[in-house]
Design a protein around this motif. Structure first.
Motif, PDB file in Angstrom:
ATOM      1  N   VAL A 191       0.829  -1.208   0.000  1.00  0.00           N
ATOM      2  CA  VAL A 191       0.000   0.000   0.000  1.00  0.00           C
ATOM      3  C   VAL A 191       0.859   1.253   0.000  1.00  0.00           C
ATOM      4  CG1 VAL A 191      -1.820   1.272   1.190  1.00  0.00           C
ATOM      5  CG2 VAL A 191      -1.846  -1.230   1.198  1.00  0.00           C
ATOM      6  N   LEU A 192       0.599   2.117  -0.961  1.00  0.00           N
ATOM      7  CA  LEU A 192       1.251   3.418  -1.068  1.00  0.00           C
ATOM      8  C   LEU A 192       0.219   4.492  -0.727  1.00  0.00           C
ATOM      9  CD1 LEU A 192       2.966   2.869  -4.544  1.00  0.00           C
ATOM     10  CD2 LEU A 192       3.803   2.186  -2.276  1.00  0.00           C
ATOM     11  N   ALA A 193       0.674   5.657  -0.323  1.00  0.00           N
ATOM     12  CA  ALA A 193      -0.266   6.724   0.028  1.00  0.00           C
ATOM     13  C   ALA A 193       0.337   8.090  -0.258  1.00  0.00           C
ATOM     14  CB  ALA A 193      -0.663   6.625   1.496  1.00  0.00           C
ATOM     15  N   THR A 194      -0.557   9.039  -0.427  1.00  0.00           N
ATOM     16  CA  THR A 194      -0.141  10.435  -0.536  1.00  0.00           C
ATOM     17  C   THR A 194      -1.136  11.291   0.231  1.00  0.00           C
ATOM     18  OG1 THR A 194       0.488  12.198  -2.098  1.00  0.00           O
ATOM     19  CG2 THR A 194      -1.444  10.896  -2.663  1.00  0.00           C
ATOM     20  N   ASP A 195      -0.624  12.295   0.929  1.00  0.00           N
ATOM     21  CA  ASP A 195      -1.470  13.188   1.723  1.00  0.00           C
ATOM     22  C   ASP A 195      -0.621  14.376   2.143  1.00  0.00           C
ATOM     23  OD1 ASP A 195      -3.589  14.242   3.203  1.00  0.00           O
ATOM     24  OD2 ASP A 195      -4.148  12.288   4.026  1.00  0.00           O
ATOM     25  N   VAL A 196      -1.282  15.418   2.625  1.00  0.00           N
ATOM     26  CA  VAL A 196      -0.542  16.589   3.080  1.00  0.00           C
ATOM     27  C   VAL A 196       0.245  16.273   4.348  1.00  0.00           C
ATOM     28  CG1 VAL A 196      -2.085  18.260   2.010  1.00  0.00           C
ATOM     29  CG2 VAL A 196      -2.615  17.401   4.299  1.00  0.00           C
ATOM     30  N   ALA A 197      -0.210  15.264   5.104  1.00  0.00           N
ATOM     31  CA  ALA A 197       0.507  14.822   6.303  1.00  0.00           C
ATOM     32  C   ALA A 197       0.272  13.328   6.479  1.00  0.00           C
ATOM     33  CB  ALA A 197       0.015  15.582   7.536  1.00  0.00           C
ATOM     34  N   ALA A 198       1.285  12.623   6.941  1.00  0.00           N
ATOM     35  CA  ALA A 198       1.179  11.180   7.142  1.00  0.00           C
ATOM     36  C   ALA A 198       0.304  10.872   8.350  1.00  0.00           C
ATOM     37  CB  ALA A 198       2.567  10.569   7.316  1.00  0.00           C
ATOM     38  N   ASN A 199      -0.543   9.863   8.225  1.00  0.00           N
ATOM     39  CA  ASN A 199      -1.371   9.393   9.320  1.00  0.00           C
ATOM     40  C   ASN A 199      -0.566   8.355  10.113  1.00  0.00           C
ATOM     41  OD1 ASN A 199      -3.242   8.034  10.989  1.00  0.00           O
ATOM     42  ND2 ASN A 199      -4.910   8.306   9.522  1.00  0.00           N
ATOM     43  N   PRO A 200      -0.315   8.590  11.416  1.00  0.00           N
ATOM     44  CA  PRO A 200       0.480   7.641  12.211  1.00  0.00           C
ATOM     45  C   PRO A 200      -0.046   6.211  12.141  1.00  0.00           C
ATOM     46  CG  PRO A 200       0.153   9.668  13.440  1.00  0.00           C
ATOM     47  CD  PRO A 200      -0.719   9.764  12.223  1.00  0.00           C
ATOM     48  N   ARG A 201      -1.370   6.071  12.063  1.00  0.00           N
ATOM     49  CA  ARG A 201      -1.954   4.728  11.953  1.00  0.00           C
ATOM     50  C   ARG A 201      -1.463   4.030  10.693  1.00  0.00           C
ATOM     51  NH1 ARG A 201      -8.375   3.235  10.978  1.00  0.00           N
ATOM     52  NH2 ARG A 201      -8.067   0.969  10.774  1.00  0.00           N
ATOM     53  N   CYS A 202      -1.404   4.770   9.601  1.00  0.00           N
ATOM     54  CA  CYS A 202      -0.939   4.197   8.335  1.00  0.00           C
ATOM     55  C   CYS A 202       0.556   3.908   8.374  1.00  0.00           C
ATOM     56  CB  CYS A 202      -1.274   5.136   7.181  1.00  0.00           C
ATOM     57  SG  CYS A 202      -3.050   5.342   6.906  1.00  0.00           S
ATOM     58  N   VAL A 203       1.304   4.787   8.994  1.00  0.00           N
ATOM     59  CA  VAL A 203       2.742   4.572   9.128  1.00  0.00           C
ATOM     60  C   VAL A 203       3.007   3.282   9.895  1.00  0.00           C
ATOM     61  CG1 VAL A 203       4.883   5.461  10.120  1.00  0.00           C
ATOM     62  CG2 VAL A 203       3.293   7.031   8.975  1.00  0.00           C
ATOM     63  N   ASP A 204       2.216   3.045  10.945  1.00  0.00           N
ATOM     64  CA  ASP A 204       2.362   1.824  11.743  1.00  0.00           C
ATOM     65  C   ASP A 204       2.027   0.582  10.931  1.00  0.00           C
ATOM     66  OD1 ASP A 204       3.126   3.303  13.929  1.00  0.00           O
ATOM     67  OD2 ASP A 204       1.139   3.307  14.874  1.00  0.00           O
ATOM     68  N   MET A 205       1.226   0.745   9.866  1.00  0.00           N
ATOM     69  CA  MET A 205       0.878  -0.387   8.996  1.00  0.00           C
ATOM     70  C   MET A 205       1.892  -0.568   7.875  1.00  0.00           C
ATOM     71  SD  MET A 205      -3.242  -0.296   8.414  1.00  0.00           S
ATOM     72  CE  MET A 205      -3.505   1.471   8.270  1.00  0.00           C
ATOM     73  N   ASP A 206       2.979   0.195   7.920  1.00  0.00           N
ATOM     74  CA  ASP A 206       4.003   0.148   6.872  1.00  0.00           C
ATOM     75  C   ASP A 206       3.484   0.635   5.524  1.00  0.00           C
ATOM     76  OD1 ASP A 206       6.041  -0.809   8.548  1.00  0.00           O
ATOM     77  OD2 ASP A 206       5.356  -2.874   8.297  1.00  0.00           O
ATOM     78  N   VAL A 207       2.563   1.588   5.550  1.00  0.00           N
ATOM     79  CA  VAL A 207       2.134   2.249   4.324  1.00  0.00           C
ATOM     80  C   VAL A 207       3.239   3.235   3.925  1.00  0.00           C
ATOM     81  CG1 VAL A 207       0.462   3.863   3.333  1.00  0.00           C
ATOM     82  CG2 VAL A 207      -0.316   1.997   4.817  1.00  0.00           C
ATOM     83  N   THR A 208       3.594   3.230   2.655  1.00  0.00           N
ATOM     84  CA  THR A 208       4.679   4.082   2.166  1.00  0.00           C
ATOM     85  C   THR A 208       4.121   5.362   1.550  1.00  0.00           C
ATOM     86  OG1 THR A 208       6.026   2.133   1.680  1.00  0.00           O
ATOM     87  CG2 THR A 208       6.677   4.211   0.637  1.00  0.00           C
ATOM     88  N   TYR A 209       4.513   6.510   2.083  1.00  0.00           N
ATOM     89  CA  TYR A 209       4.055   7.797   1.552  1.00  0.00           C
ATOM     90  C   TYR A 209       4.997   8.285   0.456  1.00  0.00           C
ATOM     91  CZ  TYR A 209       0.412   8.488   5.048  1.00  0.00           C
ATOM     92  OH  TYR A 209      -0.726   8.373   5.799  1.00  0.00           O
ATOM     93  N   MET A 210       4.398   8.878  -0.573  1.00  0.00           N
ATOM     94  CA  MET A 210       5.176   9.402  -1.703  1.00  0.00           C
ATOM     95  C   MET A 210       4.348  10.432  -2.460  1.00  0.00           C
ATOM     96  SD  MET A 210       4.938   6.097  -4.261  1.00  0.00           S
ATOM     97  CE  MET A 210       5.946   5.193  -3.096  1.00  0.00           C
ATOM     98  N   PRO A 211       4.957  11.197  -3.372  1.00  0.00           N
ATOM     99  CA  PRO A 211       4.196  12.174  -4.163  1.00  0.00           C
ATOM    100  C   PRO A 211       3.136  11.489  -5.017  1.00  0.00           C
ATOM    101  CG  PRO A 211       6.547  12.625  -4.282  1.00  0.00           C
ATOM    102  CD  PRO A 211       6.414  11.294  -3.618  1.00  0.00           C
TER     103      PRO A 211
END
Length: 225
Positions: free
Chosen positions: A116-136
């Motif tokens: 799972v990849l994600a993009t947002d103005v700020a990372a959601n800690p819940r998603c970070v804990d799930m190893d979701v990778t944030y990118m443009p």
């Protein structure tokens, strides 16, 4: 949509409160209401799990061509040609907007065994804990097999999925939208579907739905969810 003239009429009738049955304020002229002394309330979080599950249902139905299979069965046609889908397990899923609903969607897709990849103005800690990778956004679009939109309609997000960004996506990719119709340029979406630039689109919102103008999205009923 309660625009200025509607707000003025409501105020003249003694209305003091507008209750929105949605999470956003984009369907009401907030400034006009403020001028008239009318308060606006909304439902900031209403069953995010249900909305996320609906988005997943659209993606699964689209992937496995369930809508087309259903129509064929009713016509007495039991052929399988063109109804083949692919395993979602192991695929890359892009989530645009990781608020309450987006985070629930991430959790479900993680359960399917997806990256799972994600993009947002700020990372959601819940998603970070799930190893979701944030990118443009542009990088997410290029890498994802499924892209699901879970963000509000703002001037900065209007037509965020346009011709240029649709061209960044894989030709087999599926686009899901259960947020706001204005996030997607409808004309560009139909062009991408008809040309084979995009694998499919599943949505329960469309542009100008309040005016009941389907516009180019009438074509989606032919082969898309």
């Amino acid at each position: 949509m309660p625009i200025r003239n509607v707000i003025d009429a409501l105020a003249a009738g003694g209305v003091k409160l507008i209750a929105m049955r949605c999470a956003g304020y984009d369907r009401v002229d907030v400034k006009a209401a403020e001028t008239q002394g009318i308060k606006i309330v909304r439902v900031p979080t209403y069953s995010p799990e249900s909305v996320a599950e609906h988005a997943v249902a659209l993606a699964m139905a689209l992937n496995r061509k369930l809508h087309l299979a259903y129509n064929r069965i009713w016509q007495g046609n039991y052929t399988l040609s063109g109804l083949e889908g692919t395993e979602v397990h192991g695929k890359t899923v892009g989530v645009v907007g990781t608020g309450s609903i987006g985070a629930c969607f991430c959790a479900i897709m993680k359960g399917f065994g997806c990256s799972v990849l994600a993009t947002d103005v700020a990372a959601n800690p819940r998603c970070v804990d799930m190893d979701v990778t944030y990118m443009p956004l542009e990088e997410l679009l290029a890498k994802s097999d499924i892209v699901s939109l879970h963000c509000p309609l703002l001037p900065s997000t209007f037509h965020m999925i346009n011709k240029e960004r649709l061209e960044m996506m894989k030709p087999t990719a599926l686009l899901i939208n259960v947020s706001r119709g204005g996030l997607i340029d409808s004309d560009a979406l139909v062009d991408a579907l008809e040309s084979g630039q995009l694998g499919g689109a599943g949505m329960d919102v469309y542009e100008n739905e309040g005016d009941q103008h389907w516009g180019p999205l009438r074509h989606l009923a032919i082969g898309q969810v």
